[in-house]
Motif scaffolding. Structure first.
Motif, mmCIF file in Angstrom:
data_model
loop_
_atom_site.group_PDB
_atom_site.id
_atom_site.type_symbol
_atom_site.label_atom_id
_atom_site.label_comp_id
_atom_site.label_asym_id
_atom_site.label_seq_id
_atom_site.Cartn_x
_atom_site.Cartn_y
_atom_site.Cartn_z
ATOM 1 N N GLY A 167 -87.932 30.260 -90.883
ATOM 2 C CA GLY A 167 -88.421 28.667 -90.571
ATOM 3 C C GLY A 167 -89.864 28.700 -90.527
ATOM 4 O O GLY A 167 -90.702 28.137 -90.640
ATOM 5 N N ASP A 168 -90.303 29.758 -89.431
ATOM 6 C CA ASP A 168 -91.710 29.893 -88.911
ATOM 7 C C ASP A 168 -92.609 30.363 -90.051
ATOM 8 O O ASP A 168 -93.743 30.046 -90.059
ATOM 9 N N SER A 169 -92.047 31.236 -91.057
ATOM 10 C CA SER A 169 -92.963 31.600 -92.128
ATOM 11 C C SER A 169 -93.413 30.547 -93.025
ATOM 12 O O SER A 169 -94.171 30.270 -93.507
ATOM 13 N N ILE A 170 -92.388 29.608 -93.054
ATOM 14 C CA ILE A 170 -92.558 28.592 -94.128
ATOM 15 C C ILE A 170 -93.393 27.486 -93.273
ATOM 16 O O ILE A 170 -94.301 26.878 -94.110
ATOM 17 N N GLU A 171 -93.443 27.335 -92.082
ATOM 18 C CA GLU A 171 -94.677 26.688 -91.472
ATOM 19 C C GLU A 171 -95.915 27.162 -91.899
ATOM 20 O O GLU A 171 -96.850 26.509 -92.028
ATOM 21 N N LYS A 172 -96.000 28.393 -91.775
ATOM 22 C CA LYS A 172 -97.235 29.159 -91.923
ATOM 23 C C LYS A 172 -97.761 29.094 -93.567
ATOM 24 O O LYS A 172 -98.934 28.742 -93.917
ATOM 25 N N VAL A 173 -96.583 28.925 -94.382
ATOM 26 C CA VAL A 173 -96.867 28.724 -95.595
ATOM 27 C C VAL A 173 -97.638 27.352 -96.010
ATOM 28 O O VAL A 173 -98.385 27.060 -96.986
ATOM 29 N N GLY A 174 -97.077 26.430 -95.320
ATOM 30 C CA GLY A 174 -97.440 24.923 -95.273
ATOM 31 C C GLY A 174 -98.881 25.022 -95.071
ATOM 32 O O GLY A 174 -99.587 24.066 -95.583
#
Length: 256
Positions: A167-174
């Motif tokens: 989930g944190d990595s997806i936040e970074k992608v966003g």
């Protein structure tokens, strides 16, 4: 038959992420099933109204009413609850009265309002699946009304398989996508295709751990590569972005 194209498998549902934010949703009932539905709706930022006599509210639904998380109408459902001026976008029923549920479903059909009648698949325009949630990540498992309990078990298994910090990595992608759009704001089809292609290549090359370790300076450095079309590794970005740091190679980057 040709195998060039995907094989059609009928009998499924169209799985969608329904954007219900700030839309009016009517929940009829106040028991355990209604409580679960309400959590899903509030997580999606819907405006929820619960129609149920006060004595029919369980502890959780009563808590949400008392804390102003949902609006409460202290009575049984009436057709006036679906009047056009109320702008109801969705109806969910969870009451122990099959005949009443069917009447509500018929009212919804007349008003062309999507409805879900708990535990009656034939009277549902859509189903709820079992959802794994990790920040912006949502994975829904649906059995098309055949086995909700099994869907929950499969969902838990999928959740255990995902890398920690997904989930944190997806936040970074966003964050990276938004920064890229600011740096390269072109709106032509070519511009959009280039941004999407480059972002796809970054996501293919970088791991969950790479995105989690990326900070603002790394992100700026990564975006600087965009115009060239190159997709650097995390190590290239970090090493190039930390000129004031003396790096001692210990093999942790996997170099031969």
């Amino acid at each position: 038959m040709s195998t060039k194209f995907p094989e059609i498998q009928g009998g499924g549902s169209l799985i969608l992420a329904w954007q219900i934010k700030n839309k009016e949703v009517l929940v009829v009932g106040g028991g355990e099933v209604a409580a679960g539905r309400i959590v899903n709706l509030l997580n999606a930022d819907a405006k929820v109204t619960v129609v149920c006599p006060r004595e029919g509210l369980n502890e959780e639904v009563a808590y949400r009413v008392d804390h102003g998380q949902v609006r409460h109408i202290d009575r049984i459902f009436l057709p006036l609850d679906l009047e056009p001026e109320r702008k109801v976008a969705m109806v969910l029923t969870a009451v122990d009265d099959p005949e009443a549920s069917t009447r509500i479903w018929k009212y919804c059909k007349e008003m062309k309002i999507p409805a879900n009648i708990a535990d009656v698949p034939s009277e549902c325009d859509f189903y709820f699946g079992s959802v794994h949630r990790d920040g912006p990540l949502q994975i829904m498992v649906s059995t098309n009304g055949n086995g909700p309990r099994l869907a929950a078990a499969i969902r838990r298994q999928i959740g255990r398989m995902l890398p920690k910090g997904t989930g944190d990595s997806i936040e970074k992608v966003g964050q990276l996508r938004r920064r890229l759009r600011r740096a390269a704001p072109g709106k032509s089809t070519r511009d959009i295709s280039k941004r999407m292609g480059w972002m796809s290549a970054v996501c293919d090359r970088w791991s969950t751990e790479d995105f989690n370790a990326m900070d603002d300076e790394d992100m700026e450095t990564l975006v600087d590569y965009y115009e060239s079309g190159k997709v650097p590794s995390f190590e290239e970005v970090r090493l190039g972005n930390r000129g004031d740091v003396v790096w001692e190679f210990d093999g942790s980057f996997g170099w031969m």
